[in-house]
Scaffold this motif. Sequence first.
Motif, PDB file in Angstrom:
ATOM      1  N   GLU A  86     -47.552  14.147  39.598  1.00 22.14           N
ATOM      2  CA  GLU A  86     -47.906  12.827  40.148  1.00 22.14           C
ATOM      3  C   GLU A  86     -46.664  11.979  40.404  1.00 22.14           C
ATOM      4  O   GLU A  86     -46.645  11.176  41.352  1.00 22.14           O
ATOM      5  CB  GLU A  86     -48.865  12.106  39.195  1.00 22.14           C
TER       6      GLU A  86
ATOM      7  N   LEU B 260     -42.145   7.803  35.684  1.00 21.89           N
ATOM      8  CA  LEU B 260     -43.211   6.833  35.384  1.00 21.89           C
ATOM      9  C   LEU B 260     -44.096   7.418  34.281  1.00 21.89           C
ATOM     10  O   LEU B 260     -44.701   8.487  34.467  1.00 21.89           O
ATOM     11  CB  LEU B 260     -44.009   6.534  36.648  1.00 21.89           C
TER      12      LEU B 260
ATOM     13  N   GLU C 136     -45.638  13.068  43.682  1.00 31.74           N
ATOM     14  CA  GLU C 136     -46.613  12.662  44.707  1.00 31.74           C
ATOM     15  C   GLU C 136     -46.462  11.188  45.065  1.00 31.74           C
ATOM     16  O   GLU C 136     -46.688  10.793  46.211  1.00 31.74           O
ATOM     17  CB  GLU C 136     -48.036  12.949  44.226  1.00 31.74           C
ATOM     18  N   LEU C 137     -46.100  10.376  44.070  1.00 30.77           N
ATOM     19  CA  LEU C 137     -45.917   8.941  44.345  1.00 30.77           C
ATOM     20  C   LEU C 137     -44.820   8.725  45.377  1.00 30.77           C
ATOM     21  O   LEU C 137     -44.977   7.932  46.315  1.00 30.77           O
ATOM     22  CB  LEU C 137     -45.563   8.197  43.055  1.00 30.77           C
TER      23      LEU C 137
ATOM     24  N   ARG D   6     -36.039   3.308  52.901  1.00 38.02           N
ATOM     25  CA  ARG D   6     -35.650   3.956  51.648  1.00 38.02           C
ATOM     26  C   ARG D   6     -36.684   5.024  51.266  1.00 38.02           C
ATOM     27  O   ARG D   6     -36.326   6.131  50.845  1.00 38.02           O
ATOM     28  CB  ARG D   6     -35.559   2.893  50.533  1.00 38.02           C
ATOM     29  N   ALA D   7     -37.959   4.689  51.431  1.00 38.76           N
ATOM     30  CA  ALA D   7     -39.018   5.644  51.083  1.00 38.76           C
ATOM     31  C   ALA D   7     -38.917   6.912  51.921  1.00 38.76           C
ATOM     32  O   ALA D   7     -39.196   8.012  51.437  1.00 38.76           O
ATOM     33  CB  ALA D   7     -40.385   4.983  51.285  1.00 38.76           C
TER      34      ALA D   7
ATOM     35  N   PHE E 231     -47.848   8.815  34.581  1.00 37.82           N
ATOM     36  CA  PHE E 231     -48.144   9.827  35.597  1.00 37.82           C
ATOM     37  C   PHE E 231     -47.552  11.175  35.188  1.00 37.82           C
ATOM     38  O   PHE E 231     -46.478  11.226  34.575  1.00 37.82           O
ATOM     39  CB  PHE E 231     -47.550   9.391  36.948  1.00 37.82           C
TER      40      PHE E 231
ATOM     41  N   TYR F  96     -33.497   9.070  45.081  1.00 37.11           N
ATOM     42  CA  TYR F  96     -32.716   8.388  44.054  1.00 37.11           C
ATOM     43  C   TYR F  96     -32.890   9.109  42.719  1.00 37.11           C
ATOM     44  O   TYR F  96     -34.010   9.366  42.285  1.00 37.11           O
ATOM     45  CB  TYR F  96     -33.177   6.926  43.929  1.00 37.11           C
TER      46      TYR F  96
ATOM     47  N   GLU G 271     -36.568  -6.875  54.410  1.00 40.82           N
ATOM     48  CA  GLU G 271     -36.714  -6.190  53.124  1.00 40.82           C
ATOM     49  C   GLU G 271     -37.810  -5.116  53.192  1.00 40.82           C
ATOM     50  O   GLU G 271     -37.638  -4.005  52.678  1.00 40.82           O
ATOM     51  CB  GLU G 271     -37.052  -7.198  52.021  1.00 40.82           C
TER      52      GLU G 271
ATOM     53  N   ASP H 135     -37.427  -1.178  52.572  1.00 44.89           N
ATOM     54  CA  ASP H 135     -38.262  -0.421  51.624  1.00 44.89           C
ATOM     55  C   ASP H 135     -38.796   0.849  52.290  1.00 44.89           C
ATOM     56  O   ASP H 135     -38.769   1.936  51.715  1.00 44.89           O
ATOM     57  CB  ASP H 135     -39.452  -1.277  51.140  1.00 44.89           C
ATOM     58  N   ARG H 136     -39.307   0.678  53.509  1.00 46.45           N
ATOM     59  CA  ARG H 136     -39.876   1.821  54.237  1.00 46.45           C
ATOM     60  C   ARG H 136     -38.784   2.854  54.525  1.00 46.45           C
ATOM     61  O   ARG H 136     -38.996   4.051  54.341  1.00 46.45           O
ATOM     62  CB  ARG H 136     -40.514   1.327  55.552  1.00 46.45           C
TER      63      ARG H 136
ATOM     64  N   ARG I 256     -38.177  14.863  42.245  1.00 41.46           N
ATOM     65  CA  ARG I 256     -38.769  13.645  42.825  1.00 41.46           C
ATOM     66  C   ARG I 256     -37.864  13.064  43.916  1.00 41.46           C
ATOM     67  O   ARG I 256     -38.359  12.577  44.936  1.00 41.46           O
ATOM     68  CB  ARG I 256     -39.004  12.608  41.719  1.00 41.46           C
TER      69      ARG I 256
ATOM     70  N   MET J 221     -46.092   9.629  48.620  1.00 46.70           N
ATOM     71  CA  MET J 221     -47.051   8.596  49.049  1.00 46.70           C
ATOM     72  C   MET J 221     -46.310   7.389  49.641  1.00 46.70           C
ATOM     73  O   MET J 221     -46.704   6.860  50.686  1.00 46.70           O
ATOM     74  CB  MET J 221     -47.876   8.164  47.836  1.00 46.70           C
ATOM     75  N   PHE J 222     -45.251   6.949  48.966  1.00 49.90           N
ATOM     76  CA  PHE J 222     -44.512   5.777  49.465  1.00 49.90           C
ATOM     77  C   PHE J 222     -43.890   6.074  50.837  1.00 49.90           C
ATOM     78  O   PHE J 222     -43.752   5.179  51.664  1.00 49.90           O
ATOM     79  CB  PHE J 222     -43.402   5.369  48.482  1.00 49.90           C
TER      80      PHE J 222
END
Lengths: 219, 471
Positions: A103, A96, A106-107, A82-83, A99, A88, A75, A79-80, A153, A110-111
């Motif tokens: 931002e 979010l 940027e999130l 997918r990031a 933010f 998506y 999992e 996640d990695r 995003r 960052m992920f």
Amino acid sequence: MLHLSNLTMQYQGRDGGTVQVLNIPEFSLAAGEQVALIGESGQGKTTLLHLIAGILTPTSGKIELAGVILNNLSEAARDRFRAEKIGYIFQSFHLLPGFTAQENLELGIMFAGRGGGPARAKGLLQQVGLAERLHFYPRELSAGQQQRVGIARALANQPVLVLADEPTSALDAGNRETALQLMIDLCREQNAALLVVTHDRAVAARFPRVVELKDINQL
Amino acid sequence: MRTVRVIYKNLRQRALATALTSFSIALGVGLVIAITCLRQQAEDTFNNVAASYELVVGAKGSPLQLVLNTVYHLDVPTGNIPYGYYQQLKQDWRVHYAIPFALGDNYHGFRLVGTEPEYFTRLELRGGGKAQLAGGRLFSQDYEAVIGAAVTDLALNQQFLAKHGVQDTQASEEHEQHKFTVVGILKPTGTPLDRVIFISLGSVDEIHQPDPNQPIGGADLMDALANVPEQTAGAPVPLTPTHPEPRPESQNTQTKKSESHPARQEETPDHGHKQISEVTAVILKLKTPPFMFQMHREINKGPVAQAAFPALEARNLFARIVAPINMVLLTVSALVGIVAGISILVSIYNTLNERRREIAVMRALGARRRTIFSWLLWEAAAISAVGGIAGIGLGHLTLLGLQKMAYGISGITLAPWQLIRTDIPLTQLAFLNKVPGEILIVAVAVALGALMGLLPAVMAYRTNVSANLTT
């Protein structure tokens, strides 16, 4: 680039029995290809996107994306992956709220563990026409502007595949057209494949390849 | 974007809940800090003041009461002892100095203490200094007064009437015939001395002589009977019922020398006023420490008086009375802290439902489970840290607020910004004693906060991404 084979997905029903949602023997998407997947509500469109994104794991079958078999990954590795590889876009934007527009982008960067977040975020927001709204919070943006942030995003982490779940269904006609065009143009520009699921045939008609879910999902 | 910024933004998004939760943590930490500082500083001051006095002698009764009354100017006297007893102590060859102490009146709640000028010239305060005049001079005759720095109701050269009794009550009668004049003001000492009005020993005695023109009866008669001296005024009283211990020849010689010394003679009895009959207590300084125990034993064996070690009584006061109260207060404060900690849990838990969608979105964007888990923990710890740091300020500000009141009540000067001394008795943890107590208290609060964040963090960790993206 994306290849699904013998993919099945079953849920545990409330009565204890199993409910089969998907049974896709074969489905492929080439690098940079843009496809609209059309289907009625409750046919498993979103479930399919969640499977491709690695959010859900299939009951059986194989999901191969960019040379990686997703269902072989843990999992955390999914996640990695997918990031780093997937963008998506949500039906109701899902920005979010705490933010700013910049931002939110940027999130995602960052992920993905990528540097240069602020510069790339600013660049993308300029591309979607929100250069003046970098520091606006979602509540300060219109629905159309919010979805443009959502599109930016999805591309912020330089994905190979963008998944869009009914991306225009919460927008009025004018904004729908703008958002759709931006999505198509940006994905093409960044050479990202685009898989849009929609129930709206007018939206599907904008794509070079349209697939009926019922044609590939053999229940 | 850095993790710190993400946590800050998450907390800011729920600013009111964050602020209220932090405030409740601040209250708990502030209470613990205020109580601990108060206890430590009070104990230090009590011990420091007690260290100025080797031995105090007074009427039989509670030694703690004697010490409280003589050293800290609190509580009521245990009674009086004959003046002759004081004289005998003063002339004892083992005594370095003996300072009489007589009590009976007050002015607006400030006690009038009758004593000799030696009180100022010989008695060493904490730090080795002596009480010094800020203005005026020491009293040189009866009805002259030297006031402590906290006696702000009076000024130099002002005249005042004393009231009977050590406490200011409406029932107390004023000594209308005897007006005192302030001739000196002491510099602040930060000790209970600051709340005292010093007068000559003769003033105390004279002011309480019955008016020869008034018949004695009723309450006056009871008062007179209660104060009947055990021996004729000025007459020597034996220390013990048995014979005094034999002294070596050299010591006898020393005593004789002392008795015949002109300065010593000047110090004795009457100072040019009437024969003094009683004193409330005597402050003794012995020539060598072993004499302290010897005299303590002798005096306590005797029928007239008791002797008490102020340092020992101060320790007992804190160990038996203050420490349990302190423990109760600390327990209450700790409970406030725990309740505040639980409020972190409740606060984050309550917001979890609305945050599940956000968490699911973050996960869909690639955030790992452990990232979300650690953010929740950091948020809880950050709420505690902010509350803890605010609590340090709150605790010390509370002390600042109490400073004036504490000085007014006890003469003790609180240092509001003095850090808490860490005093962990375990040798394995002795290294922590170098760290100010505030740091440790906040560290405990942060750890407690993080612990309370654990449940919401686990729930966030287990968030069903797919379900929360579609609902």
